[in-house]
Every structure is written in structure tokens, then in C-alpha cells.
Design an enzyme around this catalytic site. Structure first.
Site, PDB file in Angstrom:
ATOM      1  NE  ARG A  67      41.820  48.719  38.668  1.00 33.88           N
ATOM      2  CZ  ARG A  67      41.687  49.817  37.917  1.00 33.88           C
ATOM      3  NH1 ARG A  67      41.970  49.772  36.623  1.00 33.88           N
ATOM      4  NH2 ARG A  67      41.264  50.951  38.438  1.00 33.88           N
ATOM      5  CG  HIS A  71      36.949  48.069  37.680  1.00 33.16           C
ATOM      6  ND1 HIS A  71      37.038  49.438  37.621  1.00 33.16           N
ATOM      7  CD2 HIS A  71      37.769  47.683  38.687  1.00 33.16           C
ATOM      8  CE1 HIS A  71      37.881  49.873  38.557  1.00 33.16           C
ATOM      9  NE2 HIS A  71      38.349  48.819  39.202  1.00 33.16           N
ATOM     10  CG  ASP A  72      31.655  42.686  33.883  1.00 28.57           C
ATOM     11  OD1 ASP A  72      30.853  43.512  33.385  1.00 28.57           O
ATOM     12  OD2 ASP A  72      31.482  41.460  33.811  1.00 28.57           O
ATOM     13  CB  VAL A  75      29.315  48.530  36.752  1.00 24.62           C
ATOM     14  CG1 VAL A  75      28.393  49.497  36.014  1.00 24.62           C
ATOM     15  CG2 VAL A  75      30.399  49.298  37.506  1.00 24.62           C
ATOM     16  N   GLY A  77      26.321  44.075  37.628  1.00 24.81           N
ATOM     17  CA  GLY A  77      26.541  42.646  37.786  1.00 24.81           C
ATOM     18  C   GLY A  77      27.538  42.131  36.765  1.00 24.81           C
ATOM     19  CG  ASP A  79      26.482  43.142  32.781  1.00 25.94           C
ATOM     20  OD1 ASP A  79      27.652  43.552  32.945  1.00 25.94           O
ATOM     21  OD2 ASP A  79      25.495  43.896  32.845  1.00 25.94           O
ATOM     22  CB  SER A  81      28.149  46.188  31.225  1.00 26.04           C
ATOM     23  OG  SER A  81      28.653  46.270  32.558  1.00 26.04           O
ATOM     24  CG  ASN A  99      36.258  51.785  34.846  1.00 24.18           C
ATOM     25  OD1 ASN A  99      36.759  51.243  35.825  1.00 24.18           O
ATOM     26  ND2 ASN A  99      34.994  51.602  34.500  1.00 24.18           N
ATOM     27  CG  HIS A 197      45.068  46.784  45.241  1.00 25.49           C
ATOM     28  ND1 HIS A 197      44.679  48.015  45.707  1.00 25.49           N
ATOM     29  CD2 HIS A 197      44.271  46.541  44.161  1.00 25.49           C
ATOM     30  CE1 HIS A 197      43.696  48.489  44.971  1.00 25.49           C
ATOM     31  NE2 HIS A 197      43.431  47.609  44.029  1.00 25.49           N
ATOM     32  CB  THR A 198      49.175  40.914  46.593  1.00 29.85           C
ATOM     33  OG1 THR A 198      50.487  40.468  46.927  1.00 29.85           O
ATOM     34  CG2 THR A 198      48.491  39.869  45.714  1.00 29.85           C
ATOM     35  CG  ASP A 242      53.353  43.406  47.003  1.00 30.86           C
ATOM     36  OD1 ASP A 242      54.275  43.907  47.680  1.00 30.86           O
ATOM     37  OD2 ASP A 242      53.095  42.186  47.004  1.00 30.86           O
ATOM     38  CG  ASP A 250      53.179  37.576  47.808  1.00 31.63           C
ATOM     39  OD1 ASP A 250      52.550  38.664  47.820  1.00 31.63           O
ATOM     40  OD2 ASP A 250      54.390  37.503  47.535  1.00 31.63           O
TER      41      ASP A 250
END
Length: 322
Positions: A67, A71-72, A75, A77, A79, A81, A99, A197-198, A242, A250
Site C-alpha cells: 500500500r 500511495h506513493d 501522488v 509519481g 518518488d 514523497s 493516509n 485488497h485480497t 478479504d 489469491d
């Protein structure tokens, strides 16, 4: 004859797409899977060992590291951040609504960075560590591997406002498609990436509205969740994304959606009588197709606006600029 990214023989209506394709090709060509083969040959094995140990200690950490990469990249690209703490000159991304009290794994990344710095000071970027750790996390939890392109550099700033535009657990299908489209992902790629999200868990505050007000949810499933997520309080109580196999990468996530057992509202939107139902059905019966599509989509995600060459820097500490 040398090729170029423009030719007068290209029809006008195709120029925009052609130039975009060329741009993606140029960005990709600046990254290489063997970028550190000479400058830090043990970097990848060091990262893998650290990730394997972290996931063995806590399976949920695999989802958290994956994750962080997502999430990097969404935002500014890819990098790193997202790893920057607030400073006097900017507010970082960690306290943005998508976040806050949600992102984790920073200590694992910091530990990996410290180990790699001891091997090759000032060589391996935090952005590349995030990309490799995401791949190794998926593999550690039973998913397929992929080749990680390397050579990203780290940003010297972060964007609180841009982080606020990340997709939320309350997003509907149109909003999800639009958010990913702005990053040049197709709807099909969006569904594949949602399959992450599995693995992992979510805080009660992120699915409370769904289990108390939504109608497109299995009633027994909603009742079972309410026991750990009361209508008031318990915001940080956790439930698996899940419910079938929360620590295995899976295709059970998609089977759960078919049974109206998606934990988040945004999850169930992928299977709610809309345009993505057929793809959910396909993934639920073909795990190999899902894993292949996921790997291809996340490689593409890793190419989102990376800093290369002399842009940015190689941070000594991932949480602050040099």
C-alpha cells in the site's frame, strides 16, 4: 535509420496518443531492472530478506508495504514523497485523509534503508526500495513475482493536497474509474489493482457506513462485522479486507465480491451491476489471469512520473531530505 517520436506521416488524430506512448517509452527506458547490478549488487537480496522477515513476523505488513508503494506513486509519481515527514516548508502526505491513521510500515522501510546504506552509501533510493518491497511482499504472501524497473530518485518535497485526491473507501464506481483514468489506467487495470485488497485489513471507521447503511451487502456478513465495529466508537478496530484468506495473495477477494462480502463500499462497487462485474467474474474463476494482470498493472504504476538522472536526490534517510 534512427527512429524518432514524431513523423509527418502520422495522422493528426493519432498524434496525441502516439506522443503519449513515446513519452511512456522514454520514461521506461530510463529505468532498468539491473540498475544496481554494479553499484550495489546485494541491494535486492537485502531488501527481500528484510521483507520476508517482516512479513513472517506479521503477515499484515506485506499488505502495508504494498500500500505504501501505491500511495506513493499516485501522488507526484513514484518518488518516495509519502515517506517524508512534515517540515517548516511543506506539510507531508501522511496526514492527508486517505493516509492518516492508516499508512504503516515506515519502520520497516527505514530499517531496510539503513541496511542498504551500510552496503552502498548514497546509491539506492527510497523510491526503489518501496517498489521492490511491494513486489517482495506480494511474493511472500503467495502472489506472483514481476520484474521491478529501477533507477528512481527521491523527491525533496511532498504534497498534502494531492494526497487528499487518492481514492477513498466511499468512492463509487464512476469515481474510481475517473481517479485511475487521470493516471492513465484503464478500467480493467483499475480492477486488477483493486485486487490488492485480497490481503490486509481496514479500520472500522473506513467501513462503518457500509455495514450499517448499505444494502448491497450480505446481511450475515454485516452483522458479523458490527460485533467488532459498533456504530459509535471502536474506530481503529480492524477487520480483514478479504474475509476468506486475508494473508494469502489469491483471487478470493473477487469471490467475496460476488457474495456481496466486500469490506469497503469502494470494493463492492466493482460488483454491483456495473461495467466491471464481468471482470470480477473472470478473476473469480481464473486466478492466473488475475495475478498476471495485477503484475502488469503494478509495473505500469511503478513507471508513474519517476525522477531520474539528476532530478531529485538519493535520500540518506527516507523520512527527510538530505
Amino acid at each position: 535509420m534512427a527512429t524518432t517520436c514524431f513523423s509527418m506521416t502520422i495522422p493528426i488524430f493519432k498524434i496525441r496518443f502516439f506522443l503519449f506512448s513515446c513519452f511512456i517509452g522514454i520514461v521506461s527506458s530510463q529505468l532498468s531492472p539491473d540498475f544496481y547490478s554494479k553499484t550495489c549488487p546485494n541491494a535486492l537480496s537485502t531488501i527481500k530478506t528484510a521483507v520476508d522477515n517482516a512479513v513472517k513476523n506479521e503477515a499484515r505488513m506485506g499488505a502495508s508495504l504494498l500500500r505504501l508503494h501505491f500511495h506513493d506513486c499516485f501522488v507526484q509519481g513514484c518518488d518516495a514523497s509519502v515517506l517524508l515527514n512534515d517540515t517548516s516548508s511543506f506539510t507531508g502526505e501522511q496526514t492527508a485523509r486517505p493516509n492518516i491513521n492508516s499508512l504503516r510500515g515506515f519502520d520497516v522501510i527505514d530499517s531496510i534503508k539503513s541496511q542498504v546504506e551500510s552496503l552502498c552509501p548514497g546509491v539506492v533510493s527510497c523510491a526503489d526500495i518501496l517498489a521492490v518491497a511491494a513486489r517482495d511482499s506480494v511474493v511472500a504472501l503467495g502472489g506472483s513475482s514481476w520484474t521491478v524497473q529501477l533507477g528512481r530518485r527521491d523527491s525533496t518535497t511532498a504534497s498534502f493536497s494531492s494526497a487528499s485526491d487518492l481514492p477513498t473507501p466511499l468512492s463509487n464506481l464512476t469515481q474510481l474509474i475517473d481517479t485511475f483514468s487521470k493516471k492513465n489506467f484503464t478500467t480493467e487495470e483499475m480492477v486488477a489493482l483493486s485486487g490488492s485488497h485480497t490481503i490486509g485489513q481496514a479500520n472500522c471507521v473506513r467501513f462503518r457506513t457500509r455495514i450499517y447503511t448499505n444494502t448491497n451487502i450480505d446481511s450475515s456478513f454485516a452483522t458479523s462485522l458490527r460485533a467488532n465495529c459498533p456504530s459509535i466508537g471502536g474506530d481503529n478496530s480492524l477487520s480483514p479486507l478479504d474475509t476468506t484468506s486475508p494473508t494469502t495473495f489469491d483471487n478470493a477477494y473477487f469471490k467475496n465480491l460476488q457474495s456481496r462480502k466486500g469490506l469497503l463500499h469502494s470494493d463492492q462497487e466493482l460488483f454491483n451491476g456495473g461495467s466491471t462485474d464481468s471482470q470480477v467474474n473472470a478473476y473469480s474463476t481464473d486466478p492466473s489471469r488475475f495475478k498476471t494482470d495485477f503484475a502488469n498493472a503494478i509495473v505500469k504504476m511503478g513507471n508513474l512520473s519517476p525522477l531520474t538522472g539528476s532530478s531529485g536526490q538519493i535520500r540518506t534517510n527516507c523520512w527527510k531530505t538530505n
